[in-house]
Write an enzyme that holds these catalytic residues in place. Structure first.
Site, mmCIF file in Angstrom:
data_model
loop_
_atom_site.group_PDB
_atom_site.id
_atom_site.type_symbol
_atom_site.label_atom_id
_atom_site.label_comp_id
_atom_site.label_asym_id
_atom_site.label_seq_id
_atom_site.Cartn_x
_atom_site.Cartn_y
_atom_site.Cartn_z
ATOM 1 N N GLY A 49 -3.346 11.620 -9.299
ATOM 2 C CA GLY A 49 -3.027 12.721 -8.386
ATOM 3 C C GLY A 49 -4.151 13.707 -8.136
ATOM 4 N N GLU B 158 -6.434 7.441 -21.506
ATOM 5 C CA GLU B 158 -6.536 8.100 -20.214
ATOM 6 C C GLU B 158 -5.388 9.098 -20.126
ATOM 7 O OE1 GLU B 158 -7.721 5.899 -16.816
ATOM 8 O OE2 GLU B 158 -6.583 7.169 -15.441
ATOM 9 N N THR C 270 4.918 5.387 -7.793
ATOM 10 C CA THR C 270 3.608 5.278 -8.432
ATOM 11 C C THR C 270 3.844 5.370 -9.936
ATOM 12 O OG1 THR C 270 1.400 6.261 -8.556
ATOM 13 C CG2 THR C 270 3.225 7.768 -8.158
ATOM 14 N N THR C 271 2.774 5.333 -10.729
ATOM 15 C CA THR C 271 2.948 5.376 -12.182
ATOM 16 C C THR C 271 3.382 6.788 -12.570
ATOM 17 O OG1 THR C 271 1.142 3.808 -12.255
ATOM 18 C CG2 THR C 271 1.837 4.740 -14.349
ATOM 19 N N ASP D 32 -6.398 0.672 -4.850
ATOM 20 C CA ASP D 32 -5.057 0.109 -4.644
ATOM 21 C C ASP D 32 -4.522 0.362 -3.236
ATOM 22 O OD1 ASP D 32 -5.084 -0.547 -7.319
ATOM 23 O OD2 ASP D 32 -3.610 0.965 -7.916
ATOM 24 N N HIS D 33 -4.756 1.577 -2.739
ATOM 25 C CA HIS D 33 -4.062 1.943 -1.502
ATOM 26 C C HIS D 33 -4.751 1.447 -0.239
ATOM 27 C CE1 HIS D 33 -0.939 3.518 -3.819
ATOM 28 N NE2 HIS D 33 -1.744 4.339 -4.473
ATOM 29 N N ARG E 208 0.980 -4.734 6.958
ATOM 30 C CA ARG E 208 1.025 -5.672 8.072
ATOM 31 C C ARG E 208 0.960 -7.136 7.632
ATOM 32 N NH1 ARG E 208 0.014 -3.874 13.438
ATOM 33 N NH2 ARG E 208 1.402 -2.102 13.606
ATOM 34 N N HIS F 295 0.611 -3.929 -3.959
ATOM 35 C CA HIS F 295 -0.679 -3.651 -3.286
ATOM 36 C C HIS F 295 -1.734 -4.687 -3.676
ATOM 37 C CE1 HIS F 295 -1.016 -1.220 -6.907
ATOM 38 N NE2 HIS F 295 -0.330 -0.195 -6.424
ATOM 39 N N GLY G 272 -7.834 7.683 -6.860
ATOM 40 C CA GLY G 272 -7.608 6.711 -5.792
ATOM 41 C C GLY G 272 -6.962 7.288 -4.553
ATOM 42 N N HIS G 273 -5.673 7.585 -4.649
ATOM 43 C CA HIS G 273 -4.868 7.905 -3.468
ATOM 44 C C HIS G 273 -5.511 8.967 -2.586
ATOM 45 C CE1 HIS G 273 -1.452 9.880 -1.366
ATOM 46 N NE2 HIS G 273 -1.148 8.628 -1.116
HETATM 47 N N1 PXP Z 1 -5.235 6.329 -13.557
HETATM 48 C C1 PXP Z 1 -4.137 5.556 -13.738
HETATM 49 C C2 PXP Z 1 -3.898 5.000 -15.094
HETATM 50 C C3 PXP Z 1 -3.269 5.252 -12.671
HETATM 51 O O1 PXP Z 1 -2.175 4.486 -12.875
HETATM 52 C C4 PXP Z 1 -3.573 5.749 -11.387
HETATM 53 C C5 PXP Z 1 -2.701 5.395 -10.232
HETATM 54 O O2 PXP Z 1 -2.714 4.026 -10.017
HETATM 55 C C6 PXP Z 1 -4.739 6.528 -11.240
HETATM 56 C C7 PXP Z 1 -5.537 6.817 -12.342
HETATM 57 C C8 PXP Z 1 -5.163 7.043 -9.911
HETATM 58 O O3 PXP Z 1 -4.210 7.924 -9.402
HETATM 59 P P1 PXP Z 1 -4.333 8.412 -7.915
HETATM 60 O O4 PXP Z 1 -4.242 7.203 -7.043
HETATM 61 O O5 PXP Z 1 -3.172 9.336 -7.761
HETATM 62 O O6 PXP Z 1 -5.660 9.113 -7.774
#
Ligand code: PXP
Length: 247
Positions: free
Chosen positions: A198, A154, A103-104, A12-13, A21, A53, A219-220
């Site tokens: 996270g 999850e 974020t979520t 996503d990021h 941009r 995003h 992700g992040h």
């Molecule tokens: N799992 C779920 C369901 C999420 O919504 C997210 C964030 O989009 C992630 C995992 C990944 O989180 P992070 O980007 O903080 O690693």
């Protein structure tokens, strides 16, 4: 030693940086293909209602380009259901979504919305998508996820990670205990257990060590770390830590 959990890389990021941009670069699909090449077991992308995003076109291109499974994160809305049914990704993860959040922020309140969610996920399951529900480590939410027919939960690791980064170690350990206990509980009901949100190199090990855990979605932190050491080495280090936690 048991098999380590799969690593799903959330891209996503990469799209967040692109959209800052308004152009075409960096391309999240290119990042996804690189992650796949680096050995990621899956790619996760969240198509948010406000498209902040990932875009509809990104999902289209991910579906066409990926060899590994796509885990499509989405809110439980009619619009997202139609998009998921059109693409039929390997997995759909239902997440709560509020426009004002960065974020979520929390897990889905399945227990409060059980009837609607049961009807919402049925066509997705019928289309062959594995349906996962993103929830807090809470017994009643897990029971509700099981009742509505989800195959996967999850567990939201955000509270555990926040407590760690803020140095609240007693809270962190309590959150970790709850995640571990609920992982075992969900597994005992026949649910497949995933976790994410996270996670970093510092926090991934104790979660990856849960014996029932089948998948981590990260992700992040990985996208941020890629600035310093590149995406492939960042993923390899995460995989090493995940594997180490199971030995
Ligand atoms: N799992 C779920 C369901 C999420 O919504 C997210 C964030 O989009 C992630 C995992 C990944 O989180 P992070 O980007 O903080 O690693």
């Amino acid at each position: 030693m048991s098999n380590p959990p799969r690593l799903g890389v959330n891209i996503d990021h990469v799209a967040t940086v692109r959209n800052a941009r308004g152009g075409d670069v960096p391309d999240p699909v290119r990042a996804a293909l690189l992650a796949e090449e680096a050995g990621a077991d899956g790619i996760t992308a969240h198509l948010r209602e406000d498209r902040r995003h990932i875009s509809d076109d990104d999902i289209e291109r991910l579906m066409a380009a990926l060899k590994v499974p796509l885990n499509f994160e989405m809110a439980a809305t009619d619009e997202m259901q139609a998009i998921a049914l059109k693409h039929q990704p390997h997995a759909v993860c239902i997440v709560p979504e509020k426009r004002e959040e960065r974020t979520t922020e929390g897990g889905l309140d399945v227990a409060r919305d059980e009837n609607r969610l049961a009807h919402f996920i049925a066509p997705l399951r019928d289309a062959g998508c594995r349906v996962s529900i993103f929830i807090a480590a809470d017994r009643s939410q897990i029971e509700a996820a099981n009742r509505i027919g989800a195959e996967v939960i999850e567990l939201h690791t955000g509270a555990y990670c926040d407590a760690h980064s803020e140095g609240r170690f007693e809270d962190r350990d309590r959150e970790l205990d709850a995640l571990r206990e609920m992982s075992t509980f969900a597994h005992s009901l026949g649910l497949e257990v995933h976790a994410g949100h996270g996670l970093t190199y510092e926090t991934v090990g104790p979660v990856a060590a849960f014996p029932e855990l089948m998948e981590l979605n990260i992700g992040h932190f990985l996208i941020g770390e890629a600035i310093f050491r590149g995406l492939t080495p960042s993923i390899h280090e995460m995989q090493r830590l995940i594997k180490e936690a199971r030995t």
